[in-house]
Scaffold this motif. Structure first.
Motif, PDB file in Angstrom:
ATOM      1  N   GLY A 254    -114.682  19.331 -30.663  1.00  0.00           N
ATOM      2  CA  GLY A 254    -115.291  20.884 -31.311  1.00  0.00           C
ATOM      3  C   GLY A 254    -114.720  21.226 -31.954  1.00  0.00           C
ATOM      4  N   SER A 255    -113.522  20.802 -32.388  1.00  0.00           N
ATOM      5  CA  SER A 255    -112.532  22.150 -33.236  1.00  0.00           C
ATOM      6  C   SER A 255    -112.867  21.601 -34.728  1.00  0.00           C
ATOM      7  N   PHE A 256    -112.850  19.960 -34.654  1.00  0.00           N
ATOM      8  CA  PHE A 256    -112.594  18.727 -35.862  1.00  0.00           C
ATOM      9  C   PHE A 256    -114.674  18.635 -35.547  1.00  0.00           C
ATOM     10  N   PRO A 257    -115.553  19.322 -36.055  1.00  0.00           N
ATOM     11  CA  PRO A 257    -116.531  18.736 -35.956  1.00  0.00           C
ATOM     12  C   PRO A 257    -116.807  17.843 -37.266  1.00  0.00           C
ATOM     13  N   ARG A 299    -107.281  25.826 -37.917  1.00  0.00           N
ATOM     14  CA  ARG A 299    -108.383  24.794 -36.909  1.00  0.00           C
ATOM     15  C   ARG A 299    -108.046  24.853 -35.306  1.00  0.00           C
ATOM     16  N   LEU A 300    -106.782  24.437 -36.003  1.00  0.00           N
ATOM     17  CA  LEU A 300    -106.286  23.883 -34.599  1.00  0.00           C
ATOM     18  C   LEU A 300    -107.170  25.535 -33.410  1.00  0.00           C
ATOM     19  N   GLY A 301    -107.265  24.327 -31.743  1.00  0.00           N
ATOM     20  CA  GLY A 301    -107.134  25.987 -30.902  1.00  0.00           C
ATOM     21  C   GLY A 301    -108.843  26.611 -31.313  1.00  0.00           C
ATOM     22  N   ARG A 302    -109.999  26.178 -31.728  1.00  0.00           N
ATOM     23  CA  ARG A 302    -110.897  26.535 -32.285  1.00  0.00           C
ATOM     24  C   ARG A 302    -111.862  26.289 -31.497  1.00  0.00           C
ATOM     25  N   LYS A 303    -112.992  27.633 -30.824  1.00  0.00           N
ATOM     26  CA  LYS A 303    -113.765  26.601 -30.121  1.00  0.00           C
ATOM     27  C   LYS A 303    -115.103  25.909 -31.155  1.00  0.00           C
ATOM     28  N   GLU A 312    -112.792  25.588 -46.359  1.00  0.00           N
ATOM     29  CA  GLU A 312    -111.649  25.584 -46.941  1.00  0.00           C
ATOM     30  C   GLU A 312    -110.282  24.645 -46.154  1.00  0.00           C
ATOM     31  N   PHE A 313    -110.672  24.286 -45.316  1.00  0.00           N
ATOM     32  CA  PHE A 313    -109.479  23.913 -44.975  1.00  0.00           C
ATOM     33  C   PHE A 313    -110.231  22.422 -44.197  1.00  0.00           C
ATOM     34  N   PRO A 314    -110.360  21.859 -45.389  1.00  0.00           N
ATOM     35  CA  PRO A 314    -110.783  19.503 -44.549  1.00  0.00           C
ATOM     36  C   PRO A 314    -109.873  18.963 -44.272  1.00  0.00           C
ATOM     37  N   ALA A 315    -110.586  18.513 -43.040  1.00  0.00           N
ATOM     38  CA  ALA A 315    -109.838  17.603 -42.397  1.00  0.00           C
ATOM     39  C   ALA A 315    -110.378  16.433 -42.680  1.00  0.00           C
ATOM     40  N   PHE A 316    -109.097  15.172 -42.681  1.00  0.00           N
ATOM     41  CA  PHE A 316    -108.889  14.188 -42.772  1.00  0.00           C
ATOM     42  C   PHE A 316    -108.133  13.740 -41.804  1.00  0.00           C
ATOM     43  N   GLU A 352    -113.909  10.312 -47.505  1.00  0.00           N
ATOM     44  CA  GLU A 352    -113.532  11.399 -47.582  1.00  0.00           C
ATOM     45  C   GLU A 352    -112.664  12.338 -45.619  1.00  0.00           C
ATOM     46  N   ARG A 353    -112.986  11.742 -45.130  1.00  0.00           N
ATOM     47  CA  ARG A 353    -112.253  12.244 -44.395  1.00  0.00           C
ATOM     48  C   ARG A 353    -111.435  11.168 -43.484  1.00  0.00           C
ATOM     49  N   PHE A 354    -111.339   9.458 -43.980  1.00  0.00           N
ATOM     50  CA  PHE A 354    -110.180   8.509 -43.249  1.00  0.00           C
ATOM     51  C   PHE A 354    -109.918   7.852 -44.555  1.00  0.00           C
TER      52      PHE A 354
END
Length: 532
Positions: A254-257, A299-303, A312-316, A352-354
């Motif tokens: 949920g924090s990294f949909p 982004r950690l811990g956000r529901k 703004e903070f693109p995760a991969f 882009e994600r991996f």
């Protein structure tokens, strides 16, 4: 309820891990279904009653207890459930509930079936008929936040010990089962087969590394890659479902949909969750730019995560290993074969994600030492060394994987005590004492620190300490031994003045490790190996 309340009381008043394991195991063996399954769900943080939250309990208590007294007592005690359980007035003539009159299952069923409007009054009716110990247990069940110094892993270990099961086998099927876990107990008692995880995206325990304290290894036997400063994650996809798990087995999808949605190929992968950084400074050696841990922490811990924050903070995920390719279990294969399979698997994924964690090309260990010393990438913690013939096994296996952190020296320590600061920090618990594990699995203090964190992190730590206090000694609070802090320090020295035999020079809190269980914090012997 009485047996569960007695269990909680016993756990709260012991510091021994082995005693906690025995207490929980004895309870699970002696308690019938479904009560023991619901208790296990509570102990592992898997129990949720949406209609009962802390704010509702506070409002309910203020109807019976003077709000000023409640607030002052809450500040002193440090736990809302304990405060309410002690102050709750029992109506005249109302008998306490006898053993067996109110079961855990009955209490949870009633609260779960009530709506937000009626649940507080249902809860109040139960509290009226319980003693202080029973009220404490009920409130902890209702909120789902036990905070009694028991991790989910410890509760599962207690279950495994009690029924002579392999705890890693329990972890394998855990996320495919629901409370009150009848299949799990049937398996443990020999009344049923081992549950399977087929067609369920379950968590598999991570393979971990030992610190490379001294000496060298041959690069003929070991492969080297960078140790990235993010959080370790496991990507699981099967039967059209995807889950993203932290190293503690928590579902953080949920924090990294964006990550979960992008993983569309069946398999189980191990990697490091990062945030994209500036392209400036990236090179072929490191394998692409990643931002520091601070960016990921946003982004950690956000529901829920807004589209703006995702942009703004693109995760991969930088991928390290492959456990399953489709339905094929690859964990028994040597690292070299798994690496080859991973290299074939990664091109199927969204680039882009991996991406793939690159290996470090070094002629020998001396060359690797020079490369490591010259690397100052903000997202790199050091170097990983992986034995080329190592299978993927849960936990730390001596000689298989090593982690070789770069300077400055750091250690993952467990918060033990906190004290109020002075001046503008006089209202906050800002002076921290932390420890590491001894040979007999006891926490020994190894240092104190009062800076290194931001103002927002200080506020978070202050709230955590107030909510997790288990003892008070004047201005000092003892806390549950469950929060890991990464401590940076310039050097460490032997000291006869300290119980651990060590004294840190210039220690500071460099990171709050909510992703790491306390049992995996560093050991005193590891710190002793850093003594110069």
């Amino acid at each position: 309820m009485r047996a569960f309340s007695q269990l909680l009381d016993a756990i709260v008043y012991t510091r021994s891990r082995n005693t906690k394991l025995q207490l929980i195991g004895d309870y699970l063996k002696a308690t019938p279904d479904p009560d023991r399954g619901i208790a296990l769900a509570a102990l592992t943080g898997s129990l949720s009653i949406p209609a009962v939250k802390g704010a509702a309990i506070r409002a309910l208590a203020e109807e019976r207890i003077d709000p000023v007294l409640l607030r002052m007592s809450r500040d002193y005690v440090g736990d809302l459930a304990e405060t309410v359980s002690l102050l709750w007035p029992t109506p005249d003539g109302e008998p306490e509930i006898d053993d067996g009159t109110l079961s855990i299952a009955d209490a949870v069923t009633q609260l779960a079936g009530a709506g937000r409007a009626s649940a507080p009054q249902v809860l109040a009716g139960m509290l009226d008929h319980l003693d202080a110990s029973g009220r404490f247990a009920l409130l902890k069940l209702a909120t789902g936040n036990l905070r009694i110094g028991v991790s989910a892993r410890l509760a599962k270990q207690a279950l495994a010990n009690a029924f002579e099961l392999d705890v890693d086998a329990v972890e394998e099927v855990w996320h495919g089962l629901d409370a009150p876990y009848p299949e799990l107990f049937a398996w443990g008692e020999g009344r049923g087969p081992q549950p399977t995880a087929k067609d369920v995206p379950v968590f598999r325990p991570f393979m971990l590394a030992h610190p490379l304290d001294d000496g060298t290894v041959s690069l003929d036997d070991y492969a080297a890659e960078w140790k990235w400063d993010g959080i370790r994650v496991q990507m699981v996809r099967t039967a059209g479902q995807t889950r993203l798990y932290s190293r503690t087995g928590d579902d953080i999808s949920g924090s990294f949909p964006d990550i979960a949605a992008a993983f569309e190929t069946d398999g189980v992968l191990d990697g490091e969750l990062l945030v994209r950084g500036s392209d400036q400074g990236s090179d072929d050696l490191h394998g692409g730019a990643a931002a520091s841990f601070n960016a990921l922490q946003q982004r950690l811990g956000r529901k829920t995560v807004s589209a703006r924050m995702q942009a703004e903070f693109p995760a991969f995920v930088r991928l390290y290993d492959i456990l399953f390719d489709g339905e094929e279990d690859l964990r028994t294969l040597p690292w070299t074969e798994r690496r080859a399979r991973l290299e074939r698997f990664v091109p199927q994924l969204d680039g882009e994600r991996f991406d793939l964690s690159r290996l470090i090309e070094a002629t020998d260990f001396a060359h690797l030492t020079d490369i490591r010393a010259g690397s100052r990438d903000a997202a790199i913690e050091g170097v990983m060394l992986k034995r080329r013939d190592s299978p993927y096994v849960p936990g730390r296996k001596v000689g298989y994987w090593y982690k070789w952190k770069r300077d400055p020296l750091t250690a993952d320590c467990v918060l033990m005590y906190a004290q109020r600061g002075s001046g503008k920090r006089s209202s906050y618990y800002s002076d921290f004492t932390f420890g590491c594990w001894s040979e007999d699995d006891q926490l020994l203090p190894v240092g104190k620190a009062y800076f290194g964190f931001t103002d927002e992190e200080l506020k978070w730590l202050d709230r955590w300490i107030r909510n997790h206090s288990i003892g008070r000694f004047g201005p000092v609070r003892e806390v549950e031994k469950s929060l890991v802090l990464e401590v940076a320090f310039d050097s460490i020295h032997l000291s006869k003045r300290h119980k651990s035999g060590l004294a840190m020079r210039f220690p500071r809190i460099s990171r709050i490790r909510t992703d790491k269980p306390a049992a995996e914090a560093d050991r005193v012997d590891t710190l002793k190996a850093m003594v110069t």
